[in-house]
Design a protein around this motif. Structure first.
Motif, PDB file in Angstrom:
ATOM      1  N   ALA A  77       0.620  -1.258   4.590  1.00  0.00           N
ATOM      2  CA  ALA A  77       0.298  -0.262   3.563  1.00  0.00           C
ATOM      3  C   ALA A  77      -0.243  -0.956   2.316  1.00  0.00           C
ATOM      4  O   ALA A  77      -1.177  -0.468   1.683  1.00  0.00           O
ATOM      5  CB  ALA A  77       1.532   0.565   3.229  1.00  0.00           C
TER       6      ALA A  77
ATOM      7  N   THR B 269      -1.852  -3.765   2.232  1.00  0.00           N
ATOM      8  CA  THR B 269      -3.185  -4.251   2.569  1.00  0.00           C
ATOM      9  C   THR B 269      -4.213  -3.132   2.433  1.00  0.00           C
ATOM     10  O   THR B 269      -5.315  -3.346   1.940  1.00  0.00           O
ATOM     11  CB  THR B 269      -3.199  -4.810   4.006  1.00  0.00           C
ATOM     12  OG1 THR B 269      -2.234  -5.851   4.099  1.00  0.00           O
ATOM     13  CG2 THR B 269      -4.550  -5.345   4.391  1.00  0.00           C
ATOM     14  N   ARG B 270      -3.844  -1.933   2.825  1.00  0.00           N
ATOM     15  CA  ARG B 270      -4.743  -0.790   2.696  1.00  0.00           C
ATOM     16  C   ARG B 270      -5.032  -0.512   1.224  1.00  0.00           C
ATOM     17  O   ARG B 270      -6.170  -0.246   0.847  1.00  0.00           O
ATOM     18  CB  ARG B 270      -4.136   0.438   3.367  1.00  0.00           C
ATOM     19  CG  ARG B 270      -4.973   1.678   3.238  1.00  0.00           C
ATOM     20  CD  ARG B 270      -4.291   2.867   3.923  1.00  0.00           C
ATOM     21  NE  ARG B 270      -4.863   4.107   3.525  1.00  0.00           N
ATOM     22  CZ  ARG B 270      -5.929   4.650   4.091  1.00  0.00           C
ATOM     23  NH1 ARG B 270      -6.521   4.043   5.080  1.00  0.00           N
ATOM     24  NH2 ARG B 270      -6.403   5.806   3.672  1.00  0.00           N
ATOM     25  N   GLU B 271      -4.018  -0.568   0.377  1.00  0.00           N
ATOM     26  CA  GLU B 271      -4.203  -0.342  -1.056  1.00  0.00           C
ATOM     27  C   GLU B 271      -5.120  -1.410  -1.654  1.00  0.00           C
ATOM     28  O   GLU B 271      -6.013  -1.098  -2.442  1.00  0.00           O
ATOM     29  CB  GLU B 271      -2.854  -0.344  -1.771  1.00  0.00           C
ATOM     30  CG  GLU B 271      -2.960  -0.060  -3.252  1.00  0.00           C
ATOM     31  CD  GLU B 271      -1.614   0.066  -3.924  1.00  0.00           C
ATOM     32  OE1 GLU B 271      -1.458  -0.511  -5.013  1.00  0.00           O
ATOM     33  OE2 GLU B 271      -0.726   0.737  -3.363  1.00  0.00           O
TER      34      GLU B 271
ATOM     35  N   GLU C 281      -8.671  -0.560  -0.792  1.00  0.00           N
ATOM     36  CA  GLU C 281      -9.186   0.543  -1.610  1.00  0.00           C
ATOM     37  C   GLU C 281      -9.607   0.034  -2.985  1.00  0.00           C
ATOM     38  O   GLU C 281     -10.658   0.410  -3.503  1.00  0.00           O
ATOM     39  CB  GLU C 281      -8.115   1.640  -1.778  1.00  0.00           C
ATOM     40  CG  GLU C 281      -7.867   2.454  -0.551  1.00  0.00           C
ATOM     41  CD  GLU C 281      -8.705   3.711  -0.492  1.00  0.00           C
ATOM     42  OE1 GLU C 281      -9.457   3.998  -1.437  1.00  0.00           O
ATOM     43  OE2 GLU C 281      -8.609   4.407   0.528  1.00  0.00           O
TER      44      GLU C 281
ATOM     45  N   ASN D  90      -8.826   6.668  -3.031  1.00  0.00           N
ATOM     46  CA  ASN D  90      -7.692   7.232  -2.297  1.00  0.00           C
ATOM     47  C   ASN D  90      -7.798   8.756  -2.192  1.00  0.00           C
ATOM     48  O   ASN D  90      -6.814   9.463  -2.302  1.00  0.00           O
ATOM     49  CB  ASN D  90      -6.372   6.801  -2.955  1.00  0.00           C
ATOM     50  CG  ASN D  90      -5.203   6.846  -1.999  1.00  0.00           C
ATOM     51  OD1 ASN D  90      -5.365   6.728  -0.799  1.00  0.00           O
ATOM     52  ND2 ASN D  90      -4.019   7.016  -2.545  1.00  0.00           N
TER      53      ASN D  90
END
Length: 170
Positions: free
Chosen positions: A29, A31-33, A36, A100
């Protein structure tokens, strides 16, 4: 004697997999942020570069210049529809950069004002989607903060970056 795993061995394997998953999922999670945030920074850098090249090439933005004429950065209007005219905003953004899934940074272009000697510039505005920590982190990133805090010569209003400025975003 039958070959196979005992119930105890299977339970231990399931427990170990559960522990590994509880450690790995939060890292994914995060890494996803980070992705973005990196994408938003790259999009802003591209947008500023595209606006600079367009202005230098054409000599002005013009009253009817559309965002799509000079950049491929994905922008939306206030209603999340395709953006239109890039200039003409005076206090309200004509385009928004989504982060996001929500509008995070507002943008509009201002033509050179010969009466006040203000150069052509891009205006960046913070938007505050409730609970969108990724957007908050994008706005706090040093490179984006530099845009949001930039000013014009003789004007202390933050968020105005002159076209052709030497300010960099990394």
């Amino acid at each position: 004697m039958k070959k196979g795993f005992t119930m105890i061995e299977l339970i231990f394997v399931i427990v170990i997999l559960g522990i590994l998953a509880s450690v790995a999922i939060p890292r994914l999670a995060g890494t996803r942020e980070d992705a973005e945030i990196s994408a938003a920074v790259a999009n802003l850098r591209t947008l500023v570069g595209d606006a600079n090249v367009y202005y230098v090439t054409k000599g002005s933005f013009g009253a009817t210049t559309k965002w799509q004429e000079f950049t491929s950065v994905p922008l939306v209007d206030a209603d999340n529809a395709a953006v239109g005219t890039a200039t003409g905003g005076t206090t309200n953004a004509t385009a928004h950069l989504k982060v996001n899934g929500e509008n995070c940074i507002g943008l509009y272009l201002v033509e050179k004002d010969t009466a006040t000697n203000k150069p052509a510039h891009i205006v960046f505005t913070k938007e505050s989607p409730a609970g969108n920590t990724v957007c908050t982190n994008v706005q706090a990133a040093p490179s984006v903060k530099a845009y949001l805090d930039s000013t014009l010569p003789g004007d202390t209003t933050a968020g105005k970056m002159p076209i052709g400025s030497t300010a960099k975003i990394y």
